[in-house]
Motif scaffolding. Structure first.
Motif, PDB file in Angstrom:
ATOM      1  N   GLY A   9      41.637  40.542  47.314  1.00 27.51           N
ATOM      2  CA  GLY A   9      41.204  41.149  46.065  1.00 27.51           C
ATOM      3  C   GLY A   9      40.496  42.466  46.223  1.00 27.51           C
ATOM      4  O   GLY A   9      40.087  43.084  45.227  1.00 27.51           O
ATOM      5  N   ARG A  10      40.336  42.925  47.431  1.00 28.86           N
ATOM      6  CA  ARG A  10      39.703  44.233  47.689  1.00 28.86           C
ATOM      7  C   ARG A  10      40.067  44.666  49.105  1.00 28.86           C
ATOM      8  O   ARG A  10      40.608  43.891  49.897  1.00 28.86           O
ATOM      9  CB  ARG A  10      38.186  44.152  47.529  1.00 28.86           C
ATOM     10  N   GLY A  22      37.796  37.773  48.739  1.00 29.83           N
ATOM     11  CA  GLY A  22      36.752  38.791  48.685  1.00 29.83           C
ATOM     12  C   GLY A  22      35.591  38.414  47.778  1.00 29.83           C
ATOM     13  O   GLY A  22      34.461  38.886  47.967  1.00 29.83           O
ATOM     14  N   LYS A  23      35.854  37.566  46.777  1.00 32.48           N
ATOM     15  CA  LYS A  23      34.786  37.090  45.890  1.00 32.48           C
ATOM     16  C   LYS A  23      34.114  35.843  46.454  1.00 32.48           C
ATOM     17  O   LYS A  23      32.913  35.633  46.270  1.00 32.48           O
ATOM     18  CB  LYS A  23      35.345  36.809  44.501  1.00 32.48           C
ATOM     19  N   LEU A  24      34.897  35.026  47.149  1.00 33.87           N
ATOM     20  CA  LEU A  24      34.340  33.835  47.782  1.00 33.87           C
ATOM     21  C   LEU A  24      33.410  34.224  48.924  1.00 33.87           C
ATOM     22  O   LEU A  24      32.295  33.708  49.041  1.00 33.87           O
ATOM     23  CB  LEU A  24      35.475  32.958  48.304  1.00 33.87           C
ATOM     24  N   LYS A  27      31.588  37.272  49.823  1.00 31.40           N
ATOM     25  CA  LYS A  27      31.207  38.586  49.294  1.00 31.40           C
ATOM     26  C   LYS A  27      30.913  39.608  50.379  1.00 31.40           C
ATOM     27  O   LYS A  27      31.017  40.818  50.149  1.00 31.40           O
ATOM     28  CB  LYS A  27      30.015  38.426  48.354  1.00 31.40           C
ATOM     29  N   GLN A  78      41.776  29.553  48.542  1.00 34.82           N
ATOM     30  CA  GLN A  78      41.980  29.940  47.148  1.00 34.82           C
ATOM     31  C   GLN A  78      42.381  28.739  46.288  1.00 34.82           C
ATOM     32  O   GLN A  78      41.926  28.596  45.142  1.00 34.82           O
ATOM     33  CB  GLN A  78      43.042  31.035  47.059  1.00 34.82           C
ATOM     34  N   LYS A 100      39.197  31.075  43.718  1.00 33.81           N
ATOM     35  CA  LYS A 100      38.643  32.423  43.860  1.00 33.81           C
ATOM     36  C   LYS A 100      39.424  33.235  44.888  1.00 33.81           C
ATOM     37  O   LYS A 100      39.967  32.684  45.848  1.00 33.81           O
ATOM     38  CB  LYS A 100      37.176  32.360  44.311  1.00 33.81           C
ATOM     39  N   GLN A 101      39.461  34.560  44.662  1.00 37.86           N
ATOM     40  CA  GLN A 101      39.976  35.446  45.694  1.00 37.86           C
ATOM     41  C   GLN A 101      39.006  35.447  46.866  1.00 37.86           C
ATOM     42  O   GLN A 101      37.795  35.236  46.702  1.00 37.86           O
ATOM     43  CB  GLN A 101      40.146  36.860  45.143  1.00 37.86           C
TER      44      GLN A 101
END
Length: 499
Positions: free
Chosen positions: A262-263, A234-236, A238, A226, A231-232
């Motif tokens: 993040g999720r 979960g976004k890094l 996917k 991070q 980025k979180q």
């Protein structure tokens, strides 16, 4: 669905069926394991010394084979380490899993030709049970990372020696080799912080779908990712779908992980150790991990509050009850006999048999007769954090027997926060109230003014990592004790917070 995914789905159903067969016949399964172990090892030095050929049932076994920890079994282990065959198990072991103990120094746990496959199959079966339950297989085509010890091994009298996680790294199936990360070179880096930095560089641009490791070390990996990307996780990543963890209770880390990711991500809890792979989470919505009853291990259980009696009663799985704190003993196809692994467990179910790890028999606080255990402090911290919005990075607890001036003694909680609560005093009160509800002895001591309510000491950022580094236990499979009945750790942390 890819060919690999389809094959995984078919294989998962087959394995789930096999697991259900022995899980639905637990007593018969354990009886067979018991007989097979005694028969196979009857001509070993240990088997002869303990008259295995005359043992007909568990009652005989209890009479012939006393409970031992590593130090008590050491005279036999030392002979194995010196190269003698047929001591604890026929022949010589394939490996020694090298671990460090608090009282025994370096320990060499044998891994035999019979026991080694059970470590591999249990980890594999945990993932296959998830596939069988969820029907999801897309993650098998992505990249997988297992934060573990170095795979480099040394040799001792013809037997390879290394950390368990490093030994297991040599058994990754060929069909997963292309998916597996990090590289052998990166995995072999000794310095844990440098190793995690290298792992970040290798994985940051990859399609990571499975991430596995002990929570505090995975947290370090996530934080570095991070920091590098902004980025979180979960976004890094996917397609990150499955977090596999073990070694410590995940609950104190859950809120922090959810924020970092993040999720929501599905999780599988494992219960591996150098002495055996004891259990894994086989159902997403069931509390506890399925005890591995057919993996070459015969289990015995002793109620924790009687364990230090002169002759504590040893129970088999047919005698255990849900919710009772037990010390778990194993006899295994690695040549461990009535062996105290040091863990305490509680059964969450006996149909099938599922367990949670409740702590360590030597890791507790009972400076005043309260006998507070790991499960209780973890539950109290979870409830306190939820009530106050605190996010906990790491913690440990110790008694303060000699407080300043005329103050009553207390439990001191050393906490490193990801996010501090608005009022730390409120967090302390929430934790204390939860602990009092769980432990009547602790409550009596508070009510009787023997103890005052607990105190929280804030540990600076990366303080626990610095402590672990100072004792040579940063990273890998090393875990910080949650509880101590003395102030060895506390005194170091106190010095750290006052300098």
């Amino acid at each position: 669905m890819s060919i690999k995914g389809l094959a995984a789905k078919i294989f998962a159903k087959r394995i789930r069926k096999r697991i259900d067969t022995w899980a639905n016949n637990p007593i018969k399964t354990q009886q067979k394991v018991f007989k097979d172990l005694l028969h196979t090892a009857r001509d070993t030095a240990f088997g002869k010394d303990h008259c295995f050929k005359d043992i007909k049932n568990h009652k005989d076994f209890v009479k012939q084979v006393p409970i031992r920890d590593y130090e008590q079994l050491r005279p036999y282990v030392d002979r194995v380490v010196d190269g003698e065959p047929d001591i604890l198990w026929p022949g010589k072991p394939l490996y020694f899993a090298k671990t460090s103990g608090t009282t025994s120094g370096v320990k060499y746990i044998p891994l035999t030709k019979a026991s080694m496959p059970t470590h591999i199959k249990a980890a594999r079966n945990a993932i296959l049970c998830y596939i069988a339950e969820s029907g999801k297989t897309a993650f098998v085509d992505g990249k997988m990372i297992f934060l573990q010890g170095s795979p480099e091994l040394i040799e001792k009298n013809g037997v390879h020696v290394g950390r368990l996680s490093g030994i297991v790294a040599h058994y990754v199936p060929k069909y997963l080799q292309k998916n597996r990360m990090p590289s052998f070179e990166t995995n072999s880096i000794d310095d844990w912080e440098k190793k995690v930095d290298a792992i970040v560089e290798e994985t940051v641009d990859e399609d990571m779908t499975i991430i596995s490791g002990i929570p505090p070390w995975v947290q370090m990996y996530f934080e570095k990712l991070q920091h590098k990307t902004g980025k979180q996780i979960g976004k890094l990543f996917k397609n990150f779908e499955l977090f596999i963890y073990g070694g410590v209770n995940f609950e104190p880390y859950r809120v922090t992980f959810e924020k970092l990711i993040g999720r929501k991500v599905a999780g599988i809890e494992l219960y591996p150790a150098s002495e055996g792979f004891f259990a894994f989470q086989d159902k997403q919505n069931e509390k506890g991990m399925l005890l591995q009853l057919d993996s070459g291990m015969f289990y015995e259980f002793v109620k924790a509050d009687t364990f230090f009696d002169e002759h504590p009663k040893r129970l088999t799985i047919s005698d255990v009850e849900v919710g009772v704190n037990y010390v778990m003993l194993i006899s295994s196809n690695a040549g461990l006999w009535a062996y105290n692994i040091g863990d305490t467990v509680q059964f969450t179910n006996t149909d099938p048999y599922r367990v949670v790890v409740s702590g360590r028999i030597k890791h507790f606080i009972s400076a005043f007769g309260e006998h507070v255990i790991g499960k209780e402090v973890e539950q109290a911290l979870k409830e306190g954090a939820e009530a106050t919005g605190a996010m906990i990075k790491e913690f440990t607890v110790a008694p303060q027997i000699n407080p300043e001036a005329s103050e009553l003694p207390y439990h001191e909680w050393f906490i490193e926060f990801q996010e501090e609560p608005l009022h730390i005093e409120n967090l302390a009160l929430q934790i204390d109230n939860s602990l009092r509800k769980q432990n009547s002895y602790y409550d009596d001591l508070i009510v009787g003014h023997i103890l005052r309510t607990l105190k929280i000491t804030t540990v600076p950022a990366n303080g626990f990592n610095e402590y672990m580094k100072s004792v040579g236990k940063l990273g890998g499979q090393n875990k910080l004790p949650r509880l101590s009945n003395d102030r060895k750790i506390a005194d170091v942390l106190t010095a750290m917070t006052t300098t």
